[in-house]
Scaffold this active site. Structure first.
Site, PDB file in Angstrom:
ATOM      1  N   SER A  57      64.292  50.143  65.308  1.00 47.21           N
ATOM      2  CA  SER A  57      64.781  51.519  65.381  1.00 47.21           C
ATOM      3  C   SER A  57      64.334  52.212  66.672  1.00 47.21           C
ATOM      4  CB  SER A  57      64.321  52.284  64.136  1.00 47.21           C
ATOM      5  OG  SER A  57      64.963  53.525  64.029  1.00 47.21           O
ATOM      6  N   ASP A  81      73.848  50.463  57.672  1.00 46.83           N
ATOM      7  CA  ASP A  81      72.651  51.141  58.163  1.00 46.83           C
ATOM      8  C   ASP A  81      72.911  52.633  58.049  1.00 46.83           C
ATOM      9  OD1 ASP A  81      70.666  52.363  59.779  1.00 46.83           O
ATOM     10  OD2 ASP A  81      70.535  50.617  61.081  1.00 46.83           O
ATOM     11  N   HIS A 107      68.654  49.684  57.054  1.00 48.83           N
ATOM     12  CA  HIS A 107      68.043  49.956  58.363  1.00 48.83           C
ATOM     13  C   HIS A 107      66.722  49.208  58.580  1.00 48.83           C
ATOM     14  CE1 HIS A 107      67.154  52.017  62.035  1.00 48.83           C
ATOM     15  NE2 HIS A 107      66.045  52.533  61.546  1.00 48.83           N
TER      16      HIS A 107
END
Length: 262
Positions: free
Chosen positions: A100, A199, A228
């Site tokens: 991320s 996601d 995610h």
């Protein structure tokens, strides 16, 4: 969240030619990527030596969300730079990895530093929530919103993350993403991008941006059974094995990427 060694910095010493930097995501802690880091550490060169692996706790994380609200994106960048140079002092080559926001920081580093490879799990170059772009305007009136952690498909999955998301920090994340996207043409290292089919935090266009704008080879690995936080989800074994094998090939003098390229 109170300080806890379980969520703090992780250092796994190694003596191979490769050092690996693993970066966690926004509002999260090192616990979200520790299992990934340990899997990478099992890679060995022809002499049986392991890579050195460092997993820093990024500034403003692992304490209270209010602490994150006071950080600037350059604070995260500078912390990552310090870890990069620590690895370079002990290893000939460095691989940068990130989940991320950690993926954005890994790419930002790869654009400015000499890296041998990049491993990314749902890197944050664009967010699903389009209202996030107005966070700099909203932050003075709305200090925080509900947390974004634990976007995990497995019903038992749980991420160690803040239960609130400070909008001031979201504004800094937006700035980091903006700068990183502009710098993608400077990324020449080969990259593996693990991309979840579904996601709810990061837009799938993030992987597309990297594939189009980076000047390095990019291998996209689809993840069908994870959201995610894929490092804590059902596809974690795929992420771990693929990452370990890439680092192991590099440490043995073989190409970092293997298989079909995107």
């Amino acid at each position: 969240m109170s300080p806890d060694p379980q969520h703090g910095p992780l250092s796994l010493p190694g003596t191979s030619s490769v050092g690996v930097l693993v970066l966690h995501g926004f509002t999260s802690t090192t616990a979200s990527v520790a299992q990934w880091a340990r899997a990478i550490h099992t890679a060995v060169d022809d002499d049986g030596a392991h890579p050195g692996v460092r997993v820093p706790l990024l500034p403003g994380h692992g304490t209270r969300w209010e602490d994150l609200a006071g950080q600037h994106w350059q604070d995260w960048r500078d912390a990552v730079d310090a870890e990069y140079w620590a690895l370079r002092r002990e290893h000939e080559r460095v691989v940068v990895c990130g989940l991320s926001m950690g993926g954005a920081l890994a790419l930002h580093t790869a654009a400015r530093r000499d890296v041998a490879g990049v491993l990314l799990v749902n890197p944050a170059l664009a967010l699903v929530n389009r209202m996030a772009r107005f966070s700099h305007v909203l932050a003075p009136a709305v200090p925080s919103l509900e947390g974004i952690g634990s976007d995990i498909k497995h019903p038992a999955g749980l991420e160690s993350a803040y239960d609130r998301t400070p909008l001031a920090a979201v504004a800094q994340l937006n700035t980091l993403m903006h700068h990183t996207v502009r710098m993608l043409p400077a990324v020449t290292a080969p990259a593996v991008v693990f991309r979840s089919d579904e996601d709810h935090v990061v837009s799938g266009s993030s992987a597309d941006l990297l594939a189009r704008r980076s000047r390095g080879e990019v291998l996209v690995v689809p993840l069908h059974e994870s959201y995610h936080v894929a490092t804590l989800d059902r596809d974690a074994p795929v992420v771990e094995a693929t990452s370990r094998d890439a680092v192991q090939r590099l440490s043995r003098g073989e190409p970092f990427l293997h298989g079909d390229r995107a």
